[in-house]
Design a protein around this motif. Structure first.
Motif, PDB file in Angstrom:
ATOM      1  N   LEU A  17      -0.124  -0.914   0.337  1.00 38.26           N
ATOM      2  CA  LEU A  17       0.004   0.416  -0.065  1.00 38.26           C
ATOM      3  C   LEU A  17       0.940   1.516   0.234  1.00 38.26           C
ATOM      4  CD1 LEU A  17      -2.506  -0.911   2.023  1.00 38.26           C
ATOM      5  CD2 LEU A  17      -2.843  -0.551  -0.203  1.00 38.26           C
ATOM      6  N   VAL A  18       2.437   0.937   0.589  1.00 37.23           N
ATOM      7  CA  VAL A  18       2.626   2.203   0.923  1.00 37.23           C
ATOM      8  C   VAL A  18       3.448   2.685  -0.986  1.00 37.23           C
ATOM      9  CG1 VAL A  18       4.625   3.053   1.579  1.00 37.23           C
ATOM     10  CG2 VAL A  18       3.381   1.927   3.234  1.00 37.23           C
ATOM     11  N   GLY A  21       0.458   4.291  -3.211  1.00 38.23           N
ATOM     12  CA  GLY A  21       0.301   4.891  -2.587  1.00 38.23           C
ATOM     13  C   GLY A  21       1.380   6.089  -3.176  1.00 38.23           C
ATOM     14  N   LEU A  22       2.661   5.579  -2.902  1.00 41.80           N
ATOM     15  CA  LEU A  22       3.960   6.547  -3.184  1.00 41.80           C
ATOM     16  C   LEU A  22       3.811   6.987  -4.653  1.00 41.80           C
ATOM     17  CD1 LEU A  22       7.196   5.660  -0.484  1.00 41.80           C
ATOM     18  CD2 LEU A  22       5.653   8.191  -0.962  1.00 41.80           C
ATOM     19  N   ALA A  24       1.564   6.740  -6.809  1.00 44.50           N
ATOM     20  CA  ALA A  24       0.672   7.413  -7.229  1.00 44.50           C
ATOM     21  C   ALA A  24       1.354   9.032  -7.252  1.00 44.50           C
ATOM     22  CB  ALA A  24      -0.722   6.710  -6.413  1.00 44.50           C
ATOM     23  N   LEU A  25       1.339   8.869  -5.913  1.00 43.10           N
ATOM     24  CA  LEU A  25       1.964  10.736  -5.923  1.00 43.10           C
ATOM     25  C   LEU A  25       2.961  11.439  -6.738  1.00 43.10           C
ATOM     26  CD1 LEU A  25       2.255  10.937  -1.653  1.00 43.10           C
ATOM     27  CD2 LEU A  25       0.374  11.709  -3.746  1.00 43.10           C
ATOM     28  N   ARG A  28       2.900  12.238 -10.857  1.00 38.48           N
ATOM     29  CA  ARG A  28       1.732  12.970 -10.644  1.00 38.48           C
ATOM     30  C   ARG A  28       2.384  14.400 -11.102  1.00 38.48           C
ATOM     31  NH1 ARG A  28      -3.175  13.044 -12.790  1.00 38.48           N
ATOM     32  NH2 ARG A  28      -3.502  14.810 -11.789  1.00 38.48           N
ATOM     33  N   THR A  89       8.667   5.523   9.368  1.00 39.82           N
ATOM     34  CA  THR A  89       7.600   6.199   9.905  1.00 39.82           C
ATOM     35  C   THR A  89       7.444   6.954  11.024  1.00 39.82           C
ATOM     36  OG1 THR A  89       6.870   3.799   9.575  1.00 39.82           O
ATOM     37  CG2 THR A  89       5.894   4.938  10.942  1.00 39.82           C
ATOM     38  N   LYS A 110       7.361   9.092   5.689  1.00 41.57           N
ATOM     39  CA  LYS A 110       6.352   8.963   5.089  1.00 41.57           C
ATOM     40  C   LYS A 110       5.292   8.995   5.279  1.00 41.57           C
ATOM     41  CE  LYS A 110       7.903   4.192   5.761  1.00 41.57           C
ATOM     42  NZ  LYS A 110       7.791   3.002   5.821  1.00 41.57           N
ATOM     43  N   ARG A 111       4.776   9.841   6.412  1.00 44.35           N
ATOM     44  CA  ARG A 111       4.107  10.649   6.123  1.00 44.35           C
ATOM     45  C   ARG A 111       3.929  12.627   5.973  1.00 44.35           C
ATOM     46  NH1 ARG A 111       5.189  10.361  12.006  1.00 44.35           N
ATOM     47  NH2 ARG A 111       6.353  12.740  12.505  1.00 44.35           N
TER      48      ARG A 111
ATOM     49  N   THR B 226       0.697   5.522   8.778  1.00 47.83           N
ATOM     50  CA  THR B 226       1.172   6.263   7.674  1.00 47.83           C
ATOM     51  C   THR B 226       0.825   5.668   6.080  1.00 47.83           C
ATOM     52  OG1 THR B 226       3.458   6.230   9.080  1.00 47.83           O
ATOM     53  CG2 THR B 226       3.486   5.595   6.991  1.00 47.83           C
ATOM     54  N   THR B 227       0.376   4.124   6.230  1.00 50.27           N
ATOM     55  CA  THR B 227      -0.406   3.677   5.081  1.00 50.27           C
ATOM     56  C   THR B 227      -1.553   4.346   4.786  1.00 50.27           C
ATOM     57  OG1 THR B 227       0.616   2.047   6.416  1.00 50.27           O
ATOM     58  CG2 THR B 227      -1.144   1.812   3.846  1.00 50.27           C
ATOM     59  N   THR B 229      -1.953   8.097   5.618  1.00 53.43           N
ATOM     60  CA  THR B 229      -1.628   9.454   4.863  1.00 53.43           C
ATOM     61  C   THR B 229      -1.601   9.194   3.984  1.00 53.43           C
ATOM     62  OG1 THR B 229      -1.265   9.198   7.325  1.00 53.43           O
ATOM     63  CG2 THR B 229      -0.372  10.352   5.356  1.00 53.43           C
ATOM     64  N   ILE B 230      -0.727   7.827   3.705  1.00 54.33           N
ATOM     65  CA  ILE B 230      -0.269   8.148   1.891  1.00 54.33           C
ATOM     66  C   ILE B 230      -0.573   7.790   1.064  1.00 54.33           C
ATOM     67  CG2 ILE B 230       1.589   6.901   0.508  1.00 54.33           C
ATOM     68  CD1 ILE B 230       3.195   6.351   2.503  1.00 54.33           C
ATOM     69  N   GLN B 231      -2.175   6.547   1.405  1.00 53.29           N
ATOM     70  CA  GLN B 231      -3.308   6.451   0.688  1.00 53.29           C
ATOM     71  C   GLN B 231      -3.871   7.686   0.278  1.00 53.29           C
ATOM     72  OE1 GLN B 231      -3.563   4.327  -1.684  1.00 53.29           O
ATOM     73  NE2 GLN B 231      -1.889   3.060  -0.721  1.00 53.29           N
ATOM     74  N   ALA B 233      -3.394  11.151  -0.035  1.00 53.76           N
ATOM     75  CA  ALA B 233      -3.209  11.828  -0.707  1.00 53.76           C
ATOM     76  C   ALA B 233      -2.987  11.604  -1.710  1.00 53.76           C
ATOM     77  CB  ALA B 233      -1.585  12.104  -0.090  1.00 53.76           C
ATOM     78  N   ALA B 234      -2.408   9.478  -2.114  1.00 53.64           N
ATOM     79  CA  ALA B 234      -2.735   9.419  -3.883  1.00 53.64           C
ATOM     80  C   ALA B 234      -3.845   9.557  -3.483  1.00 53.64           C
ATOM     81  CB  ALA B 234      -2.223   7.584  -3.618  1.00 53.64           C
ATOM     82  N   GLU B 237      -4.596  13.048  -5.561  1.00 56.85           N
ATOM     83  CA  GLU B 237      -3.769  13.291  -6.508  1.00 56.85           C
ATOM     84  C   GLU B 237      -5.074  12.471  -7.514  1.00 56.85           C
ATOM     85  OE1 GLU B 237      -0.920  15.364  -7.857  1.00 56.85           O
ATOM     86  OE2 GLU B 237      -1.409  14.897  -5.660  1.00 56.85           O
ATOM     87  N   LEU B 238      -5.838  10.853  -7.363  1.00 57.38           N
ATOM     88  CA  LEU B 238      -5.750  10.407  -8.225  1.00 57.38           C
ATOM     89  C   LEU B 238      -7.460  10.427  -8.694  1.00 57.38           C
ATOM     90  CD1 LEU B 238      -3.877   7.216  -7.371  1.00 57.38           C
ATOM     91  CD2 LEU B 238      -4.148   8.263  -9.336  1.00 57.38           C
ATOM     92  N   ALA B 241      -8.080  12.088 -11.997  1.00 56.08           N
ATOM     93  CA  ALA B 241      -8.281  11.433 -13.563  1.00 56.08           C
ATOM     94  C   ALA B 241      -7.906   9.952 -13.365  1.00 56.08           C
ATOM     95  CB  ALA B 241      -5.920  11.076 -12.946  1.00 56.08           C
ATOM     96  N   GLN B 245      -8.721   4.269  -9.008  1.00 52.21           N
ATOM     97  CA  GLN B 245      -8.293   3.445  -8.341  1.00 52.21           C
ATOM     98  C   GLN B 245      -8.246   4.496  -7.099  1.00 52.21           C
ATOM     99  OE1 GLN B 245      -4.075   4.334 -10.080  1.00 52.21           O
ATOM    100  NE2 GLN B 245      -3.084   3.701  -8.252  1.00 52.21           N
ATOM    101  N   THR B 252      -8.647   1.297   1.145  1.00 55.07           N
ATOM    102  CA  THR B 252      -7.960   0.744   2.149  1.00 55.07           C
ATOM    103  C   THR B 252      -7.588   1.534   3.303  1.00 55.07           C
ATOM    104  OG1 THR B 252      -5.769   1.776   0.644  1.00 55.07           O
ATOM    105  CG2 THR B 252      -6.227   0.083  -0.216  1.00 55.07           C
TER     106      THR B 252
END
Lengths: 221, 406
Positions: A17-18, A21-22, A24-25, A28, A89, A110-111, B226-227, B229-231, B233-234, B237-238, B241, B245, B252
């Protein structure tokens, strides 16, 4: 390989998932492109050879081979290793400190916000200044001071001064302006510092400088 | 010089009020000592001795009482300025009570000695100048056949010097007394080796628990958040578009938030288990209070207690209380309508606890993390804890053997 305008990134993290997510970020961002992923430190070297990234986002804690070991392997094996940006983390992590000592170019939570992540990748790729000097200082300030070692005593006064400015996050042109010396002279000093401290990059030199008491965490700006 | 310096420090005189306290403490013992003294046949000296022995014995008996130690430590710290760690909440063991008894005797004896010496010296020292001021006297000082005149006028001024010297002497007595008290108090009032070991164990347990908590928080919740947060943000972003996803990313986040909550539940469970030195540990003797509280919260509680709960070993009794507490809490939180039946049966060989409540018609029937910790501790007492649905009921049972548990 990346075009001169874009930076290629490899993501090494055990958590899918990390990674997703990264990816996808970062994808872009117009100037960043993710060229590969690794789920374990043991895969990192092969993936680097296969994808030739400019920067590796390296998770420190991975089951199997962790980020520190992977960093050491990469730096010891490759003649022109990519820049390594450790992702973590929490910032009070002993592993982060070890990863920096092992030669990683910087570390990132990561955050962090996507702008920060992108900024970190660009800064590390450029290699001109220390990434997040404040965060490095906090990381090292939280550690017990180590007894002064002999390595730093061999630095000249000027070199010590330059090292302090590196620790404060200044780039070579900034240092030149600050000390009223030429950029070439700064580069010579930096080269000498790296040689004397046996450091591969600014981050490692700064960690060694803090560790040896040459620069105290409260002192850098 | 060091002696003079210590004479000028106010803290060095705290032995004086402490001596007074010791003297006051002997007052309740005097009737007993008087009886002993009077009943002794023989010379006055022998009777005096009888009185003193009686006083000592009475003080010692006071000192054997459970609160004596706490009181003595408090006095020594507050009045004398000693630094003795206060004893724990447990009742003192007999060797420690003996030490407290001995201390009370020492305190009283030294108290009398110091006050007597200081008082007599002071009186003697002040008497000289007083007599001189009032015109002198023949044979003013008589000391075992040795006599001294105090003349009027300058010839008697030496009494002033004597007065000053005796004042200095009194100060030396006070400082010496303080030192002596402070020297003797820690071995007699301080924690025994057993108590120190118990305290160290307690500290280590708290530390281990904290480290465990920190690790749990780091590994589970920090990681999951953390997961997320990243998700998130993603997803942001998405969202335009690639809505599909983005939707996956949101899914998640939901999942990881849920698992973070489960982890939090677990960590909070650990936090509640944290050994605490200060909070009083309830035992089964207070089970009525517990049932009453559950009734106040709206539960219908049928409580059936058999056997002498007061005679259970403390560890078993405390654990029993926690088991009933957890059972009632779960019944209140997750149970269906109907009475909660609580059975506590203390027999010679084992303690049995049952908490039975109706299950809710719908909803989740699992995942009670609190029980894991209970089960571990019951196992540590060589017992067994079971919990699970039984038809339309949820049954929690615990059996703890008694003799082995001691």
């Amino acid at each position: 390989m990346s075009t001169p305008e874009t930076l290629s990134v490899l993501i090494a993290d055990d958590e899918p998932l990390v990674r997703a997510g990264l990816r996808a970020l970062l994808d872009r961002q117009p100037d960043l492109t993710v060229v590969g992923e690794a789920a374990d430190g043991a895969e990192v070297l092969d993936r680097i050879v296969a994808t030739q990234p400019d920067v590796v986002l390296m998770d420190v804690r991975m089951p199997g081979t962790d980020g520190i070991t992977a960093t050491r392997q990469v730096l010891a094996t490759l003649a022109a290793p990519p820049k390594i940006l450790v992702i973590t983390t929490f910032d009070n992590d002993d592993y982060v400190h070890e990863a920096l000592l092992a030669g990683a170019n910087g570390f990132l939570l990561k955050r962090a916000r996507k702008e920060e992540i992108a900024h970190a990748i660009r800064t590390v790729a450029a290699g001109e200044s220390l990434l997040f000097p404040g965060a490095v200082r906090r990381l090292l300030a939280a550690r017990p001071p180590a007894p002064a070692t002999r390595v730093t005593s061999s630095l000249t006064r000027r070199e010590t001064e330059v090292l302090r400015l590196i620790a404060a996050g200044l780039s070579n042109p900034d240092i030149a302006a600050e000390l009223f010396i030429s950029l070439e002279t700064v580069k010579t000093h930096v080269g000498n510092i790296f040689t004397k401290l046996d450091a591969a990059n600014r981050a490692q030199a700064v960690v060694i400088a803090y560790e040896s008491g040459l620069v105290t965490p409260g002192e850098a700006r | 010089m060091a002696v003079l310096r210590s004479l000028s420090r106010p803290g060095e005189y705290r032995g004086l009020p402490y001596a007074v306290a010791g003297v006051v403490l002997t007052v309740p013992a005097t009737p007993f000592a008087l009886i002993v003294g009077v009943s002794v046949r023989g010379t006055t000296e022998l009777r005096m001795l009888g009185f003193l022995v009686g006083l000592g014995v009475a003080m010692g008996l006071f000192g054997l009482l459970a609160p004596a130690r706490r009181l003595s430590v408090w006095l020594a710290n507050d009045v004398l300025g000693a630094r003795i760690p206060p004893p724990g909440p447990a009742r003192p063991a007999w060797p420690d009570r003996l030490r407290s008894a001995l201390w009370l005797v020492v305190h009283g004896a030294l108290g009398w000695l110091l006050l007597g010496l200081a008082g007599m010296t002071l009186l003697t020292g002040l008497a000289g100048p007083l007599i001189w001021f009032s015109g002198g006297e023949r044979d003013a000082i008589a000391f075992y056949g040795w006599k001294l005149n105090i003349e009027d006028g300058w010839a008697g001024s030496w009494t002033l010097v004597l007065g000053l010297v005796t004042l200095l002497l009194v100060a030396v007595f006070c400082v010496g007394g303080t030192r002596l008290f402070r020297l003797l108090a820690p071995p007699l009032l301080g924690p025994s080796a057993d108590e120190r070991a118990a305290e160290a164990e307690q500290r280590a347990a708290v530390l281990a628990q904290r480290n465990r908590l920190a690790r749990e928080l780091h590994d589970s919740i920090g990681h999951t958040l953390t997961t997320s947060t990243i998700q998130a943000a993603a997803a942001a972003e998405l969202i335009e578009a690639d809505p599909q996803q983005a939707r996956r990313a949101l899914g998640t986040i939901e999942e990881s938030s849920r698992s973070a909550l489960e982890d939090l539940d677990h960590v909070l469970g650990l936090l509640r288990e944290e050994p605490s030195a200060k909070a009083p540990q309830r035992t089964l003797t207070e089970i009525d209070v517990l049932a009453g509280r559950a009734r106040d919260a709206g539960a219908e509680v049928d409580l059936a207690v058999t056997g002498p709960l007061g005679e259970l070993p403390a560890t078993v009794s405390r654990e029993g209380y926690r088991i009933v507490q957890e059972g009632l809490t779960n019944a209140l939180r997750h149970g269906g309508d109907g009475p909660v039946v609580v059975v506590v049966a203390a027999a010679a060989a084992a303690l049995r606890i049952e908490v039975v409540n109706p299950l809710p018609g719908t909803g989740p029937r699992s995942g009670r993390r609190g029980l894991t910790g209970l089960a571990e501790r019951v196992e540590a007492l060589r017992g067994a804890l079971h919990a699970g649905p039984e038809g339309e009921l949820w049954r929690l049972t615990a059996d703890i053997p008694l003799r082995q548990a001691r």
